[in-house]
Design a protein around this motif. Structure first.
Motif, PDB file in Angstrom:
ATOM      1  N   GLN A   1       6.695  -4.992 125.284  1.00 37.69           N
ATOM      2  CA  GLN A   1       7.383  -6.199 124.829  1.00 37.69           C
ATOM      3  C   GLN A   1       7.866  -6.040 123.392  1.00 37.69           C
ATOM      4  O   GLN A   1       8.980  -6.435 123.050  1.00 37.69           O
ATOM      5  CB  GLN A   1       6.462  -7.416 124.940  1.00 37.69           C
ATOM      6  CG  GLN A   1       6.234  -7.886 126.356  1.00 37.69           C
ATOM      7  CD  GLN A   1       5.234  -9.032 126.431  1.00 37.69           C
ATOM      8  OE1 GLN A   1       4.567  -9.346 125.448  1.00 37.69           O
ATOM      9  NE2 GLN A   1       5.146  -9.654 127.602  1.00 37.69           N
ATOM     10  N   LYS A   2       7.036  -5.451 122.533  1.00 38.04           N
ATOM     11  CA  LYS A   2       7.428  -5.228 121.142  1.00 38.04           C
ATOM     12  C   LYS A   2       8.635  -4.303 121.066  1.00 38.04           C
ATOM     13  O   LYS A   2       9.567  -4.541 120.289  1.00 38.04           O
ATOM     14  CB  LYS A   2       6.266  -4.631 120.344  1.00 38.04           C
ATOM     15  CG  LYS A   2       5.160  -5.602 120.030  1.00 38.04           C
ATOM     16  CD  LYS A   2       4.037  -4.920 119.280  1.00 38.04           C
ATOM     17  CE  LYS A   2       2.858  -5.850 119.087  1.00 38.04           C
ATOM     18  NZ  LYS A   2       1.732  -5.149 118.436  1.00 38.04           N
ATOM     19  N   LYS A   3       8.625  -3.240 121.869  1.00 35.08           N
ATOM     20  CA  LYS A   3       9.748  -2.296 121.868  1.00 35.08           C
ATOM     21  C   LYS A   3      11.026  -2.984 122.341  1.00 35.08           C
ATOM     22  O   LYS A   3      12.106  -2.753 121.793  1.00 35.08           O
ATOM     23  CB  LYS A   3       9.432  -1.090 122.752  1.00 35.08           C
ATOM     24  CG  LYS A   3       8.451  -0.133 122.125  1.00 35.08           C
ATOM     25  CD  LYS A   3       8.161   1.048 123.044  1.00 35.08           C
ATOM     26  CE  LYS A   3       7.094   1.933 122.430  1.00 35.08           C
ATOM     27  NZ  LYS A   3       6.718   3.046 123.302  1.00 35.08           N
ATOM     28  N   MET A   4      10.905  -3.822 123.365  1.00 35.58           N
ATOM     29  CA  MET A   4      12.068  -4.546 123.881  1.00 35.58           C
ATOM     30  C   MET A   4      12.617  -5.484 122.813  1.00 35.58           C
ATOM     31  O   MET A   4      13.831  -5.576 122.622  1.00 35.58           O
ATOM     32  CB  MET A   4      11.713  -5.327 125.152  1.00 35.58           C
ATOM     33  CG  MET A   4      11.484  -4.452 126.365  1.00 35.58           C
ATOM     34  SD  MET A   4      12.952  -3.514 126.818  1.00 35.58           S
ATOM     35  CE  MET A   4      13.995  -4.806 127.439  1.00 35.58           C
ATOM     36  N   ARG A   5      11.741  -6.205 122.110  1.00 30.80           N
ATOM     37  CA  ARG A   5      12.180  -7.121 121.055  1.00 30.80           C
ATOM     38  C   ARG A   5      12.879  -6.354 119.933  1.00 30.80           C
ATOM     39  O   ARG A   5      13.892  -6.786 119.414  1.00 30.80           O
ATOM     40  CB  ARG A   5      10.996  -7.917 120.501  1.00 30.80           C
ATOM     41  CG  ARG A   5      10.617  -9.078 121.390  1.00 30.80           C
ATOM     42  CD  ARG A   5       9.580  -9.981 120.718  1.00 30.80           C
ATOM     43  NE  ARG A   5       8.569 -10.269 121.724  1.00 30.80           N
ATOM     44  CZ  ARG A   5       7.270 -10.059 121.598  1.00 30.80           C
ATOM     45  NH1 ARG A   5       6.792  -9.557 120.486  1.00 30.80           N
ATOM     46  NH2 ARG A   5       6.447 -10.348 122.562  1.00 30.80           N
ATOM     47  N   LYS A   6      12.293  -5.196 119.566  1.00 34.24           N
ATOM     48  CA  LYS A   6      12.920  -4.367 118.536  1.00 34.24           C
ATOM     49  C   LYS A   6      14.308  -3.922 118.980  1.00 34.24           C
ATOM     50  O   LYS A   6      15.265  -3.959 118.200  1.00 34.24           O
ATOM     51  CB  LYS A   6      12.069  -3.120 118.256  1.00 34.24           C
ATOM     52  CG  LYS A   6      11.108  -3.244 117.158  1.00 34.24           C
ATOM     53  CD  LYS A   6      10.474  -1.883 116.903  1.00 34.24           C
ATOM     54  CE  LYS A   6       9.601  -1.914 115.699  1.00 34.24           C
ATOM     55  NZ  LYS A   6       8.932  -0.623 115.492  1.00 34.24           N
ATOM     56  N   LYS A   7      14.410  -3.491 120.218  1.00 35.84           N
ATOM     57  CA  LYS A   7      15.691  -3.020 120.760  1.00 35.84           C
ATOM     58  C   LYS A   7      16.704  -4.157 120.764  1.00 35.84           C
ATOM     59  O   LYS A   7      17.864  -3.987 120.363  1.00 35.84           O
ATOM     60  CB  LYS A   7      15.482  -2.471 122.174  1.00 35.84           C
ATOM     61  CG  LYS A   7      16.723  -1.875 122.781  1.00 35.84           C
ATOM     62  CD  LYS A   7      16.427  -1.328 124.164  1.00 35.84           C
ATOM     63  CE  LYS A   7      17.711  -0.825 124.809  1.00 35.84           C
ATOM     64  NZ  LYS A   7      17.495  -0.385 126.176  1.00 35.84           N
TER      65      LYS A   7
END
Length: 131
Positions: free
Chosen positions: A116-122
């Motif tokens: 989820q963190k990676k998706m938000r960063k992306k």
């Protein structure tokens, strides 16, 4: 190095021998090796190891003066149907299988949070690039 002592008119022997943890580990590993030689896991030699030390500690506590081990509790654990479950229940309050399942759930949750963190960063990076 055994000396004779007179106590209440009886002759007894006192040992100057002292166990250390390395000696106990070596003895325990010998017992474990004997137990694991067959196809089916058994605990007979490890149980006998603890029975012997329970008896010796009662009659000659001085040989354990350098270590603090509760052989009675360890004997109870190894006499349990599944010693590993006994230890896990004492420490974690759940069986080995329950602890493994709990750990897996925690790992799965951490992996999901990382995704989820990676998706938000992306998404944030894409928004910045579009602006």
């Amino acid at each position: 190095m055994i000396r004779n002592l007179t106590m209440k008119g009886h002759m007894t022997k006192q040992s100057h021998f002292n166990y250390d943890k390395d000696m106990l580990y070596a003895e325990f590993n010998q017992a474990k090796d004997k137990d694991t030689k067959g196809k089916k896991e058994k605990y007979d030699n490890r149980i006998q190891f603890f029975k012997d030390h329970v008896a010796l500690k009662r009659t000659n506590p001085e040989v354990y003066s350098n270590i603090d081990i509760n052989f009675d509790n360890l004997l109870m654990a190894w006499q349990a149907p599944d010693p590993r479950d006994y230890f896990y229940k004492r420490v974690f309050g759940m069986s080995f299988a329950e602890k493994q399942a709990s750990d897996k759930r925690e790992i799965d949750q951490e992996v999901a949070q990382d995704r989820q963190k990676k998706m938000r960063k992306k998404e944030t990076l894409e928004e910045v690039q579009l602006a």
